[in-house]
Design an enzyme around this catalytic site. Structure first.
Site, PDB file in Angstrom:
ATOM      1  N   TYR A 151      66.450  37.761  -1.630  1.00  0.00           N
ATOM      2  CA  TYR A 151      66.350  38.611  -0.432  1.00  0.00           C
ATOM      3  C   TYR A 151      66.187  37.725   0.807  1.00  0.00           C
ATOM      4  O   TYR A 151      66.893  37.890   1.808  1.00  0.00           O
ATOM      5  CB  TYR A 151      65.157  39.559  -0.571  1.00  0.00           C
ATOM      6  CG  TYR A 151      64.844  40.342   0.685  1.00  0.00           C
ATOM      7  CD1 TYR A 151      65.615  41.442   1.053  1.00  0.00           C
ATOM      8  CD2 TYR A 151      63.777  39.985   1.517  1.00  0.00           C
ATOM      9  CE1 TYR A 151      65.339  42.161   2.216  1.00  0.00           C
ATOM     10  CE2 TYR A 151      63.490  40.692   2.673  1.00  0.00           C
ATOM     11  CZ  TYR A 151      64.274  41.782   3.018  1.00  0.00           C
ATOM     12  OH  TYR A 151      64.003  42.489   4.171  1.00  0.00           O
ATOM     13  N   LYS A 186      68.456  37.221   4.324  1.00  0.00           N
ATOM     14  CA  LYS A 186      67.916  37.386   5.676  1.00  0.00           C
ATOM     15  C   LYS A 186      68.078  36.096   6.492  1.00  0.00           C
ATOM     16  O   LYS A 186      68.238  36.147   7.715  1.00  0.00           O
ATOM     17  CB  LYS A 186      66.449  37.817   5.603  1.00  0.00           C
ATOM     18  CG  LYS A 186      66.294  39.211   4.990  1.00  0.00           C
ATOM     19  CD  LYS A 186      66.967  40.248   5.839  1.00  0.00           C
ATOM     20  CE  LYS A 186      67.386  41.488   5.135  1.00  0.00           C
ATOM     21  NZ  LYS A 186      68.065  42.470   6.002  1.00  0.00           N
TER      22      LYS A 186
HETATM   23  N1  LIG Z   1      60.431  47.352   6.720  1.00  0.00           N
HETATM   24  C1  LIG Z   1      60.131  46.078   6.846  1.00  0.00           C
HETATM   25  O1  LIG Z   1      58.965  45.659   6.782  1.00  0.00           O
HETATM   26  C2  LIG Z   1      61.235  45.075   7.095  1.00  0.00           C
HETATM   27  C3  LIG Z   1      60.871  43.749   7.366  1.00  0.00           C
HETATM   28  C4  LIG Z   1      61.870  42.825   7.594  1.00  0.00           C
HETATM   29  C5  LIG Z   1      63.189  43.204   7.593  1.00  0.00           C
HETATM   30  N2  LIG Z   1      63.525  44.496   7.307  1.00  0.00           N
HETATM   31  C6  LIG Z   1      64.945  44.851   7.278  1.00  0.00           C
HETATM   32  O2  LIG Z   1      65.163  46.000   8.055  1.00  0.00           O
HETATM   33  C7  LIG Z   1      66.255  46.747   7.542  1.00  0.00           C
HETATM   34  C8  LIG Z   1      65.856  48.211   7.378  1.00  0.00           C
HETATM   35  O3  LIG Z   1      64.760  48.263   6.504  1.00  0.00           O
HETATM   36  P1  LIG Z   1      63.857  49.559   6.303  1.00  0.00           P
HETATM   37  O4  LIG Z   1      62.498  49.056   6.098  1.00  0.00           O
HETATM   38  O5  LIG Z   1      64.135  50.559   7.344  1.00  0.00           O
HETATM   39  O6  LIG Z   1      64.420  50.050   4.897  1.00  0.00           O
HETATM   40  P2  LIG Z   1      64.526  51.535   4.255  1.00  0.00           P
HETATM   41  O7  LIG Z   1      63.522  52.435   4.847  1.00  0.00           O
HETATM   42  O8  LIG Z   1      64.547  51.300   2.795  1.00  0.00           O
HETATM   43  O9  LIG Z   1      65.971  52.018   4.749  1.00  0.00           O
HETATM   44  C9  LIG Z   1      67.130  51.395   4.252  1.00  0.00           C
HETATM   45  C10 LIG Z   1      68.340  52.132   4.739  1.00  0.00           C
HETATM   46  O10 LIG Z   1      69.500  51.542   4.120  1.00  0.00           O
HETATM   47  C11 LIG Z   1      70.241  52.545   3.438  1.00  0.00           C
HETATM   48  N3  LIG Z   1      70.878  51.977   2.249  1.00  0.00           N
HETATM   49  C12 LIG Z   1      70.274  51.334   1.211  1.00  0.00           C
HETATM   50  N4  LIG Z   1      71.200  50.964   0.308  1.00  0.00           N
HETATM   51  C13 LIG Z   1      72.395  51.383   0.790  1.00  0.00           C
HETATM   52  C14 LIG Z   1      73.728  51.302   0.299  1.00  0.00           C
HETATM   53  N5  LIG Z   1      74.019  50.742  -0.879  1.00  0.00           N
HETATM   54  N6  LIG Z   1      74.728  51.824   1.045  1.00  0.00           N
HETATM   55  C15 LIG Z   1      74.447  52.437   2.237  1.00  0.00           C
HETATM   56  N7  LIG Z   1      73.218  52.538   2.748  1.00  0.00           N
HETATM   57  C16 LIG Z   1      72.196  52.022   2.021  1.00  0.00           C
HETATM   58  C17 LIG Z   1      69.218  53.615   3.095  1.00  0.00           C
HETATM   59  O11 LIG Z   1      69.822  54.887   3.010  1.00  0.00           O
HETATM   60  P3  LIG Z   1      70.367  55.614   1.681  1.00  0.00           P
HETATM   61  O12 LIG Z   1      69.343  55.412   0.628  1.00  0.00           O
HETATM   62  O13 LIG Z   1      70.518  57.017   2.145  1.00  0.00           O
HETATM   63  O14 LIG Z   1      71.688  54.958   1.374  1.00  0.00           O
HETATM   64  C18 LIG Z   1      68.333  53.600   4.342  1.00  0.00           C
HETATM   65  O15 LIG Z   1      68.938  54.343   5.364  1.00  0.00           O
HETATM   66  C19 LIG Z   1      66.646  46.067   6.241  1.00  0.00           C
HETATM   67  O16 LIG Z   1      67.762  45.238   6.467  1.00  0.00           O
HETATM   68  C20 LIG Z   1      65.435  45.231   5.898  1.00  0.00           C
HETATM   69  O17 LIG Z   1      65.771  44.108   5.121  1.00  0.00           O
HETATM   70  C21 LIG Z   1      62.573  45.438   7.074  1.00  0.00           C
END
Ligand SMILES: NC(=O)c1ccc[n+]([C@@H]2O[C@H](COP(=O)([O-])OP(=O)(O)OC[C@H]3O[C@@H](n4cnc5c(N)ncnc54)[C@H](OP(=O)(O)O)[C@@H]3O)[C@@H](O)[C@H]2O)c1
Length: 308
Positions: A193, A197
């Protein structure tokens, strides 16, 4: 003589630290927000828009007058976000799409649909992780492949499709969701992962230099914990966590600004600076212990839930 040289070096170091602190205060608390007026009425594309950070970006872009294309798999969740977007008085398009398993035909159709709208903003947000920190050798190969497809290949493909029109129009904003774990500090027990990133960060930063002369801003976003289903943490009562809404708002307020690698939440910026200042070996040991503890607690919780 030696004392005056030391004093001069000390003065330069202090002045540099004071300048950094002043810039930090200005950027986070005093700088006027970026103007999105020139983008009102144009289309933004948000990947992974059905939840978390992506949904927050969609709502915040709509509040600035942009129409939004929402991409993810769950149609019901996308429809709910689309309703919020339309409630802001702009248009929304829902495109159910699986970034892990779509074939070349589906990709071609998606690309044609998106390019026809000439989007000016792209939020490369979609991302997946493993459920809890896990050693690479214990992570199934298909999980790693999915992470590469969703986190890296989709970002590159969608950006490649939408960037030419932005460059031709001489305006645009692209965000790539990287992560503090991977881009700023090591992501031990989340190596694959973290690698995706680090790619997102390197891709965004490299691209930023290429397209800045054409009036297109690219930002690598490097958060630590943001409240979402992925992180499974809450912002309330925890200063180290910010809400998805505050995160998206912070990123939009600083669009096109000085910082290509951007931390929308000020606490994350301080965390990155503090952790990143330690020797790499210390960072690796600290993060490995931290993540081993998180894994232990997650497995215990799961076992307790299964026993009920
Ligand atoms: N939250 C954190 O602490 C954090 C920290 C650092 C970086 N990030 C990054 O921020 C971004 C968003 O994270 P988040 O925390 O908002 O995650 P999340 O709540 O799990 O949301 C992920 C989104 O991606 C979609 N998704 C997942 N697999 C998919 C697929 N195969 N095809 C199409 N859509 C897909 C999901 O929708 P569906 O399930 O409806 O497809 C959902 O809309 C990510 O890139 C993550 O790595 C997050």
């Amino acid at each position: 003589m030696a004392i005056s040289v030391l004093a001069a070096v000390g003065a330069v170091v202090l002045a540099a630290a004071a300048a950094r602190a002043a810039l930090f205060l200005y950027d986070y608390f005093l700088a006027p927000p970026a103007s999105w007026t020139p983008y009102a009425g144009t289309w933004a594309v948000v990947t992974g828009a059905s939840a978390g950070i992506g949904a927050a970006f969609a709502r915040r872009l709509a509040a600035r007058g942009l129409h939004v294309v929402l991409l993810a798999r769950r149609e019901d969740k996308l429809a709910a976000v689309a309703a919020d977007v339309r409630a802001a008085g702009v248009d929304a398009r829902v495109i159910p799409f699986d970034f892990a398993s779509s074939d070349a035909g589906a990709w071609a159709e998606l690309t044609a649909t998106l390019t026809a709208l000439s989007p000016t903003v792209l939020v490369n947000n979609v991302g997946v992780n493993v459920g809890e920190p896990t050693d690479f050798l214990d992570t199934p190969a298909e999980t790693v492949t999915r992470m590469l497809d969703v986190n890296v290949r989709s970002m590159v493909a969608v950006t490649r499709a939408l960037l030419p029109a932005m460059v031709a129009a001489r305006r645009g904003v692209v965000y790539c969701l990287s992560s503090g774990g991977g881009a700023t500090v090591p992501a031990c027990m989340l190596a694959a992962y973290g690698g995706t990133k680090a790619y997102a960060d390197a891709f965004a930063v490299g691209l930023a230099g290429e397209v800045a002369p054409a009036g297109v801003a690219v930002h690598s976003l490097v958060p630590f914990m943001v409240e979402s289903a992925m992180s499974k943490v809450r912002a309330r009562g925890n200063v180290m966590v910010c809400t998805a809404d505050a995160f998206a708002e912070g990123a939009l307020r600083r669009a096109g600004g000085r910082e290509v690698r951007l931390n929308p939440y000020w606490v994350h910026a301080l965390m990155g600076a503090a952790l990143g200042a330690a020797p790499l070996g210390v960072q690796i040991r600290y993060i490995t212990n931290l993540h081993a503890g998180i894994r232990k607690r997650a497995l215990k919780k799961r076992a307790a839930a299964a026993a009920k």
